[in-house]
Design a protein around this motif. Structure first.
Motif: not given
Lengths: 331, 331
Positions: B49-74
């Motif tokens: 399936p072309n997910l862009h087409a699908r999600y575009f049509r369905q008006k969603n995205s199947g995506l969850i965003a993760l926003i991190l401030p930095e890469f703390n290795m611990f």
DNA sequence: TTTTCAACAACAAACGTTTGTGCAATCGTT
DNA sequence: AACGATTGCACAAACGTTTGTTGTTGAAAA
């Protein structure tokens, strides 16, 4: 609250959607006045492009996939920072997957990448990946692949690693140069390319210096193949005056046992291949062959972007390593 | 090589595209025979399936965003594993951004999330983020936000942390219970919520036990605010028999200096708040208040999925911590 | 004045899916 | 046998953009 789209802006400004689109992308057909009107309205009504629609229409995705086998805390963070440093200014977004060291999962993820129409793939292969066969679907779809860190050599796919053999050689040499003769080598999963290469460098250095060694001087430590009790027993029985670690992760695994047995820092010199963070978190600081995860990530991402821009040359890039001589090796 | 789409399958099987679509998604309108024909063909011609087409049509995205401030290795690696463990079975993909501890960047990223029509946002806020104002655009767009680890308390947004105050309290108490009286507290950036809370727990425990302490017993260590020389001087001058670290990252920063000054392991008892990996990489092993980055990630991701499925309740979840008593605290 | 040609913007199609609706054939009921 | 209900599929619209083509101006060139 419905979000404003191009059509909405078009209605508001009595323009055609196509004009809005071109105005926002600075198309020469549109007059400066119209452009500024459009841009002003776009900000005012906080228009945000629907990327799904855009990429769908453009038949691409603005996505670069990063496929990782697991979350090795000693390396992956650096790697990702390096990748991110390149990608952040490229207009692409990063979509990330974990293969959990399963080749099956890796294949699924690759299918998923195709579904997402990603424009490039950065992959550090799983421990159970021994060829590049499953990358051909990507190649055939015109999607460039760059392997990094954990790689499989192939004339068809670009890879970025450090020169594992040289790194291990130089690390071992540093010990020998400081008059160490009984060197214990600690290595990871021997099936991995990375282990094979580092092992080769280690052995070659020993034999170049006419130092006898048996396989008993080599310990393979991976997963729970060898637990700490067995390790302790091993360290107790084997006579050695120096230890070479093929990674900082391995060093950190063995470190407490070395302390427990009072082998470090007094009786044992140590060299590790490391990204340069761990060595300073120990005292005395650990002499190491510094390889930069950041550099690998950065270089791989750059190579990928080049390939995405049409450069078709396959490369096998090896990031240089340097010896950092600290206090853990003494005479 | 053109990829096969639904239309292609439709032509091949002399069916309508809509029938293909419904067959593949097991719509009851389609007969079992047709379904199996379609599915067989889909595999044969490796339809994806072309997910862009699908999600575009369905008006969603199947995506969850993760926003991190930095890469703390611990911490981040554990966190991501926890998040991934939930997301991988949810059908969503993870798109990741780094704010580099910049509030401006954070805002840009949030806009980008809207452009991507992400369905949920997991965010660990930047060091320079002091309110949730910029999250409202997400809220208004109906996109749930869950903060984790580094959070700002707000009645409008869910957050997942450990109970920092209790953790610090219990860690400090463990030292006191073992007859330590001169406790040095080592903390990070005092502007951060997390630091404030852990500091509060530390102080409260001391005063509960009628132990006098001055601000001189507290060291703030962040970025390059205090370099190792200054630290060394400080450790030399201050009399103490125990140190409380608010994180393993801080411990690892100070550890080499402790070794250098011969303060550890002999003269100083140590407790840290830790995710439980570092303590075993040191010998003697470090007593710690164990908090699980994995749990935080997992719980946050679960909370996010619940909210994405319509549960509207805002929660402030605190992951429990436990005292792990090892050898770094002695009588 | 007529012709030519920019400059600018409108028009319309297309991207691959999903989904509401329509319709014919079949089935079960009386 | 006639009717309504159900089954199984086709048809067509729609999602928000981009982009190739066409059309309308107004000014310069003839």
């Amino acid at each position: 609250m419905k979000r404003t789209g191009i059509k909405d802006l078009a209605k508001l400004l009595s323009l055609n959607p196509s004009t809005i689109s071109r105005a926002l992308s600075d198309h020469p057909d549109i007059s400066p006045e119209t452009k500024s009107r459009v841009k002003k309205a776009a900000i005012e009504f906080n228009y945000l492009p629907n990327l799904h629609a855009r990429y769908f229409r453009q038949k691409n995705s603005g996505l670069i996939a990063l496929i990782l086998p697991e979350f090795n805390m000693f390396f992956i963070p650096e790697l990702m920072e390096g990748i991110n440093s390149v990608i952040v200014n490229s207009g692409y977004s990063m979509i990330i997957f974990f293969s959990d060291n399963s080749i099956e999962r890796e294949k699924e993820i690759i299918s998923h990448c195709l579904s997402w129409v990603v424009e490039g793939v950065l992959i550090s292969v799983s421990e159970n990946t021994f060829d590049c066969d499953h990358f051909y679907v990507l190649k055939n779809a015109g999607i460039p692949v760059v392997m990094l860190d954990k790689v499989i050599f192939s004339p068809e796919f670009t890879s970025v690693t450090i020169d594992d053999k040289v790194a291990a050689f130089n690390g071992t040499k540093h010990l020998i140069d400081n008059d160490k003769q009984n060197i214990l080598g600690i290595f990871g999963n021997p099936r991995l390319e990375i282990t094979k290469n580092r092992l080769a460098g280690f052995k070659e250095c020993l034999s170049n210096h006419h130092i006898l060694h048996s396989d008993y001087d080599i310990v393979y430590l991976y997963h729970d193949f060898m637990n700490t009790d067995v390790l302790e027993e091993k360290l107790r029985k084997t006579p050695f005056d120096a230890v070479f670690f093929m990674s900082d992760e391995l060093f950190m695994t063995v470190y407490p046992t070395l302390l427990k047995l009072n082998l470090f820092p007094e009786k044992t010199s140590i060299v590790a291949i490391s990204d340069g963070k761990m060595p300073y978190q120990i005292y005395p600081r650990i002499s190491h062959i510094k390889h930069s995860g950041f550099e690998i990530g950065k270089t791989a991402a750059e190579a990928l972007l080049r390939r995405m821009q049409g450069v078709s040359e396959i490369q096998h890039i090896e990031i240089e390593t340097t010896l950092v001589s600290l206090e853990s090796v003494f005479i």
